[in-house]
Design an enzyme around this catalytic site. Structure first.
Site, PDB file in Angstrom:
ATOM      1  N   LYS A 103       0.813  -1.229   0.000  1.00  0.00           N
ATOM      2  CA  LYS A 103       0.000   0.000   0.000  1.00  0.00           C
ATOM      3  C   LYS A 103       0.842   1.274   0.000  1.00  0.00           C
ATOM      4  CE  LYS A 103      -4.370  -1.640   1.820  1.00  0.00           C
ATOM      5  NZ  LYS A 103      -4.154  -3.094   2.070  1.00  0.00           N
ATOM      6  N   GLU A 125     -10.197   6.790   3.915  1.00  0.00           N
ATOM      7  CA  GLU A 125     -11.008   5.894   4.731  1.00  0.00           C
ATOM      8  C   GLU A 125     -10.210   4.609   4.897  1.00  0.00           C
ATOM      9  OE1 GLU A 125     -11.575   5.869   1.378  1.00  0.00           O
ATOM     10  OE2 GLU A 125     -11.236   3.710   1.145  1.00  0.00           O
ATOM     11  N   SER A 392       1.816  -9.919  -0.811  1.00  0.00           N
ATOM     12  CA  SER A 392       1.457  -8.496  -0.715  1.00  0.00           C
ATOM     13  C   SER A 392       1.758  -7.873   0.644  1.00  0.00           C
ATOM     14  CB  SER A 392      -0.027  -8.315  -1.046  1.00  0.00           C
ATOM     15  OG  SER A 392      -0.832  -9.136  -0.220  1.00  0.00           O
TER      16      SER A 392
HETATM   17  C1  LIG Z   1      -5.028  -4.075   1.638  1.00  0.00           C
HETATM   18  C2  LIG Z   1      -4.332  -5.327   1.363  1.00  0.00           C
HETATM   19  C3  LIG Z   1      -4.714  -6.176   0.295  1.00  0.00           C
HETATM   20  C4  LIG Z   1      -5.929  -5.932  -0.543  1.00  0.00           C
HETATM   21  O1  LIG Z   1      -5.892  -4.780  -1.322  1.00  0.00           O
HETATM   22  P1  LIG Z   1      -5.687  -4.836  -2.902  1.00  0.00           P
HETATM   23  O2  LIG Z   1      -6.045  -3.464  -3.342  1.00  0.00           O
HETATM   24  O3  LIG Z   1      -6.595  -5.888  -3.453  1.00  0.00           O
HETATM   25  O4  LIG Z   1      -4.268  -5.170  -3.149  1.00  0.00           O
HETATM   26  C5  LIG Z   1      -3.955  -7.295   0.033  1.00  0.00           C
HETATM   27  N1  LIG Z   1      -2.880  -7.614   0.796  1.00  0.00           N
HETATM   28  C6  LIG Z   1      -2.495  -6.846   1.843  1.00  0.00           C
HETATM   29  C7  LIG Z   1      -1.317  -7.269   2.641  1.00  0.00           C
HETATM   30  C8  LIG Z   1      -3.206  -5.682   2.151  1.00  0.00           C
HETATM   31  O5  LIG Z   1      -2.801  -4.938   3.193  1.00  0.00           O
END
Ligand SMILES: *Cc1c(COP(=O)(O)O)cnc(C)c1O
Length: 415
Positions: A103, A125, A392
């Site tokens: 993010k 938000e 992610s």
């Molecule tokens: C917020 C988040 C997501 C989901 O958000 P996307 O916009 O679909 O990428 C996925 N993995 C992690 C670790 C997150 O913090």
């Protein structure tokens, strides 16, 4: 970013989307009150100017390198590869970034845009608090006022993130209306933006919302896929066979997939949250089980009831618990360029423990959804193929869920 050897995808020149009105096929657009249109136009104009400005590009890259920690490694998961005995599995380590997930790529990019527009105040938000923390972080770094809207229910569930945002100097506003969750926090943030649009930039956290947000967030996240291309090339692998990412709003998936869209030999899989199972109402499998509708300023697939109300999503992972999805994913689903599927809460939990035990990496529950899909994909692969999974985020924030699972399993569930 297409290589000379890769012809464009035969059925659609996907790199051309969105069109000038912000549509990916029939999805996307700008479903907002008239009063917000000038702000969206200003954002689009500024973005179009800066994306071709080498100084902006250089500053963005420098922040990613020295503040966020890019490039992130592309890690060969030897033990996980041996476990399945098929294709080679690589993990893109977005979990190693500052604040623990991808993010931050987007919040850095958007705060640079806000500064260029002369805005001094940032709002956002947040559901689980991860986007709120990433936003409060860059607001501190760039000396801007920051106000984060969060459902009162979510504030109780995610209290450590509320504390982080406060330590970073952000105001966290509790939203008591409706279901007291993300959907209601989004409405409040929009209301704030309507009243303070001259001084305030609204940082949207995924490839969602009205045009140009899906385009802008994709632009800042595509560094993930660009690095994977370079890193595989450096290892002597020209092209991956499969890319896998979890899909909440869809930004980490878009970031990984986008640079590969025009390479027809690369298959892509987006994994949504199947919750307690898609035969129950308790899931967040928007693309598998939703229908097109209008929400959060865009036309896209949505989880809705028979009479068109938003259906409350469920996932064990707060970051996937969103009733919509980025409009480009709706388009890529209909184009059949990306395959969308889902795994259950249970499958994600098992995959998280498998990665922890085999590779010494505790993944975020969101990322564990992408890992769980390996169980279905790997038996169909060959040893000369490459699979890249987008890791992610990291799992620190999910420890109470993991510990509870471990206790229910008697403490020693094998991988
Ligand atoms: C917020 C988040 C997501 C989901 O958000 P996307 O916009 O679909 O990428 C996925 N993995 C992690 C670790 C997150 O913090």
């Amino acid at each position: 970013m297409s290589r000379p050897s890769a012809p464009p995808h035969p059925s659609s020149p996907i790199d051309q989307w969105p069109d000038a009105r912000g549509y990916f096929g029939e999805f996307g657009g700008q479903f907002v009150p008239e009063i917000l249109r000038p702000a969206l136009t200003e954002l689009e104009t500024t973005f179009n100017r800066l994306r071709t400005d080498p100084d902006f590009e250089q500053e963005f890259r420098q922040e990613l390198r020295t503040y966020a920690g890019r490039p992130t490694p592309l890690y060969f998961a030897r033990n996980l590869t041996r476990y399945y005995g098929k294709a080679r599995i690589y993990l893109k380590r977005e979990d190693l970034l500052h604040t623990g997930a991808h993010k931050i790529n987007n919040t850095i990019g958007q705060i640079l845009l806000a500064r260029a527009m002369g805005k001094q105040r940032i709002i956002a938000e947040t559901g689980a608090g991860q986007h709120g923390v990433a936003t409060a972080t860059v607001a501190a770094r760039f000396g801007m006022d920051c106000c984060i809207y969060m459902g009162a229910e979510d504030m109780e569930r995610q209290f450590p993130n509320v504390q982080r945002m406060r330590m970073l100097g952000a105001k966290v506003r509790a939203v008591h209306s409706g279901t007291r969750t993300l959907k209601d926090a989004t409405s409040e943030a929009l209301r704030d933006w309507l009243t303070h649009v001259a001084t305030t930039h609204y940082i949207i956290g995924s490839v969602v919302g009205p045009h140009p947000f899906p385009l802008i967030v994709r632009y800042f996240q595509k560094v993930i896929g660009e690095e994977v291309q370079e890193q595989l090339k450096a290892l002597g692998h020209p092209s991956p066979s499969f890319l896998i990412a979890c899909v909440g709003g869809g930004s980490n998936a878009m970031g990984l997939f986008y640079p590969f869209l025009s390479s027809p030999d690369v298959q892509m899989i987006g994994v949504e949250a199947g919750g307690l199972g898609v035969h129950t109402p308790h899931h967040a499998a928007t693309l598998s089980r939703g229908r097109p509708g209008i929400f959060h300023g865009m036309k896209t697939y949505l989880l809705q009831t028979a009479d068109g109300q938003i259906q409350l999503p469920h996932s064990i992972s707060a970051g996937l618990d969103y009733p919509g999805v980025g409009p480009e994913h709706s388009f890529l689903k209909e184009q059949k360029r990306v395959t969308y599927t889902q795994v259950t809460d249970q499958e994600a939990l098992q995959a998280a423990f498998r990665l922890a035990r085999l590779e010494g990496i505790i993944p975020a529950l969101e990322s564990a959804h992408a890992l769980a899909y390996l169980d279905r994909l790997l038996p169909t692969t060959h040893p000369d193929q490459i699979v890249v999974v987008n890791l992610s985020g990291r799992g620190d924030k999910d420890m109470s869920t993991y510990i509870q699972y471990l206790e229910n399993q008697g403490g020693e569930k094998a991988p």
